[in-house]
Structure formats: C-alpha cells, structure tokens
Motif scaffolding. Structure first.
Motif, short mmCIF file in Angstrom:
data_model
loop_
_atom_site.label_atom_id
_atom_site.label_comp_id
_atom_site.label_asym_id
_atom_site.label_seq_id
_atom_site.Cartn_x
_atom_site.Cartn_y
_atom_site.Cartn_z
N ARG A 1 9.17 5.53 7.54
CA ARG A 1 8.90 5.17 6.16
C ARG A 1 10.23 5.22 5.43
O ARG A 1 11.05 6.09 5.71
N ASN B 1 9.50 6.80 0.11
CA ASN B 1 8.15 7.32 0.33
C ASN B 1 8.10 8.84 0.18
O ASN B 1 7.02 9.40 -0.02
N LYS C 1 0.84 -1.18 0.00
CA LYS C 1 0.00 0.00 0.00
C LYS C 1 0.89 1.24 0.00
O LYS C 1 1.87 1.32 0.73
N SER D 1 2.27 4.55 0.98
CA SER D 1 2.25 5.34 2.21
C SER D 1 3.00 6.64 1.98
O SER D 1 4.14 6.63 1.52
N THR D 2 2.35 7.75 2.28
CA THR D 2 2.98 9.06 2.08
C THR D 2 3.04 9.82 3.40
O THR D 2 2.38 9.47 4.38
N THR E 1 2.13 12.95 5.69
CA THR E 1 1.01 13.89 5.77
C THR E 1 1.52 15.32 5.76
O THR E 1 2.72 15.57 5.99
N THR F 1 5.32 10.82 -1.85
CA THR F 1 4.65 11.99 -1.30
C THR F 1 4.67 13.14 -2.29
O THR F 1 3.66 13.83 -2.49
N GLU G 1 -5.45 11.42 -0.67
CA GLU G 1 -6.06 11.38 0.65
C GLU G 1 -7.58 11.40 0.51
O GLU G 1 -8.14 11.91 -0.48
#
Length: 331
Positions: free
Chosen positions: A271, A275, A144, A146-147, A149, A279, A314
């Motif tokens: 991470r 990543n 999956k 994952s970034t 925030t 992002t 998101e």
C-alpha cells in the motif's frame, strides 16, 4: 572538417553537428538568445539558477514542497539540455507517478514546478513557450480506502523493536511514526529536528504542509513511537529528522526501495505510504477520538474530508456499533 561545433564568444552549444549548415543554424539561435552563456545549460542548471532566487523569500514548507517535486524528476532528464526539454519529457514523468499510484496532487505539483522553470527559461529566450501548459494530469477515480489491519500493524511494530542498526528495522520505525502521527510522506521527510519537542511535558511535534489547516499543526507524540523519534533525533546528521535514517532519505527512494521491501519481507500487501495516514484516521475514529480533535490532528479543514477520503471502518467495528441498538431497548 567534421564533426562541426557551434561556438560563440568562447561559449559552445555543447554538442556536435553532422553538417556545417546545422552548426550555423545553432549559431543563429545562440545569437537570438539574450544570454548565450545559458545556451548549454541543463535542466539541472536551470533549476539551480531559478531556485537560488525563488527560495530566498519562500517559506520553508513551500520550499520543501518544490524540493520534493524536483526529487521526482529523473537524473537523465535533469542532465538534458534545458532548451531541448519538451512536454513529452515531463508527461512521461507525470504518467509514471500516476501509474505508481501517487496522487493527482503530487502530479500537479510536478507540473507546477516545470511551469516555473519554463517561465524562467522563456525570460532568457532559451525556449519560446511554456511547455508545462500542455501537460495532462489524469483525474483518477476515487479509490476504495485501504488501511493496514491491526495484525499488520503488530508485525511492523515487532520489526521496529528489533536491532536498531538494521535498515529494515529503521524503515519499520519510520512506518510506525507514519501510522501514529498521520503525517504525509512530504511532511515527515521535511520535518526538522527543531520542530520536535521531546522534552515537553507532553511530547509533540509541530509541522505539516499542503492546506492552511494542515500547516504547522501540533501533533502529540504517542508513547508507542516516542522511542523512535528519540532514536532518529539523536542520530540526525543535519536539520532534518530523516537525516538520522541509514537508508534512502528522499521520499521517492524510500518508498520504492526501503518501504516496499519491508512490507514484502513481512508478507504485507503493498500500500502506498499515504495509506498509513488513512489507517491513523480510521483507528482514531473507531477509538472514539473527538471529531474536532481528529480534524486538527490530521490537518483537515473539516471532518467531512475524513469521512469521504480517509476513514474506512472495519465490518467488526460497524457491527459492534449496530449492537448498541440492543442496549437501547430496540431489540
């Protein structure tokens, strides 16, 4: 008397033997080798000898790719007699890389480098087969995306604006550069100062590796990270921008020590550095950056690569996009 040594023409095998028979067997093996002087070579010696020739006609990005792969080989294995290195030794390296979450591509690059070294040793009768052919790189399931925030990026930015002499602050600076360029760790850690054009009307860098679309791509330098590029370029002690960093200058060391510790100090879950690239892609896509421009910035062959492996919108963004239905008369 014991211990026994095997010496041929003043060249030793580099080890002691418990019995005369073992020493004589070692001598026979040396006699069958076309270059007895290489018999005591370590893996490190073989890499130096191989790279001294191989790098002559190799492009800079390819060379740095090999150097990055070599950086993953532990010192204990480098100092082992090359003739004694076997598949299991490098399998442990590859398994360790994959256990830490590094990509299949990274593991395959290490495998390819070992294959090159095996070929060099086979040509000189140090070994009889290419042990790299038996290495197994596990194909990992698609994880999956994952970034980071916006709140986490703000924390990193705040740290990066701190005391520039602090190692954690400089680590945050590099992380911000990753977040706003989308560069791979192998790309940033091999980026030369001469490839960074801060005085241009629109500051930019030119670099990149891996794919044809990604090689030597042009990446404008965002104003939020321009001071960080200036900082490292001014302090660079060599050709590479990262030579201006006060901590670990090798990707593996930076990742496991500087980067991991910085995230922990900020209360951000770990991470992998890659990543930050995801992002960047996600933030750019959600901000409405043109898809063709985004593909060029990231070095993708097409935008489908981004939507499949990089972009993770998101829920709030998707909800806002769905709200456009209300404005289109479909409510």
């Amino acid at each position: 008397k014991r211990p026994y040594y095997a010496v041929l023409g003043g060249v030793s095998t580099g080890r002691m033997y418990a019995t005369r028979q073992e020493a004589e067997s070692a001598l026979e093996l040396m006699l069958s080798t076309s270059r007895p002087d290489l018999f005591s070579y370590t893996l490190d010696d073989c890499y130096d000898a191989w790279s001294d020739v191989a790098y002559r006609d190799m492009g800079r990005s390819s060379r740095r790719g090999y150097e990055l792969s070599w950086s993953y080989v532990p010192e204990s294995l480098r100092q082992k007699f090359a003739r004694d290195v076997r598949t299991d030794d490098f399998q442990a390296v590859i398994d360790g890389l994959q256990a830490r979450g590094l990509s299949d591509s990274t593991a395959n690059h290490v495998k390819f480098l070992y294959s090159k070294l095996c070929q060099w040793m086979m040509q000189r009768d140090l070994i009889t087969k290419n042990y790299a052919a038996f290495l197994v790189v596990q194909k990992t399931e698609h994880r999956k995306i994952s970034t980071f925030t916006a709140e986490e990026v703000a924390k990193i930015q705040a740290l990066a604006n701190g005391d520039s002499e602090d190692r954690a602050v400089q680590t945050a600076m590099l992380t911000m550069i990753f977040l706003f360029t989308g560069m791979r760790i192998s790309e940033l850690f091999t980026l030369s100062v001469s490839s960074i054009h801060l005085e241009a009307p629109v500051p930019y860098l030119q670099g990149g590796v891996k794919t044809e679309a990604g090689k030597n791509r042009v990446i404008p330098i965002h104003r939020r990270i321009l001071p960080f590029f200036q900082f490292f370029c001014d302090r660079a002690e060599g050709d590479l921008m990262v030579s201006g960093f006060c901590g670990n200058k090798r990707p593996d060391g930076w990742r496991s020590r500087d980067y991991a510790k910085m995230l922990e100090s900020l209360g951000i879950s770990y991470r992998v550095p890659h990543n930050t690239r995801k992002t960047m892609a996600t933030n750019a896509a959600q901000a409405g950056v043109d898809q063709i421009a985004l593909a060029k910035l990231m070095g993708w062959t097409d935008i489908d690569v981004g939507t499949k492996y990089y972009i993770a919108p998101e829920a709030a963004y998707l909800a806002a996009e769905l709200d456009k239905l209300d404005r289109s008369g479909n409510s």
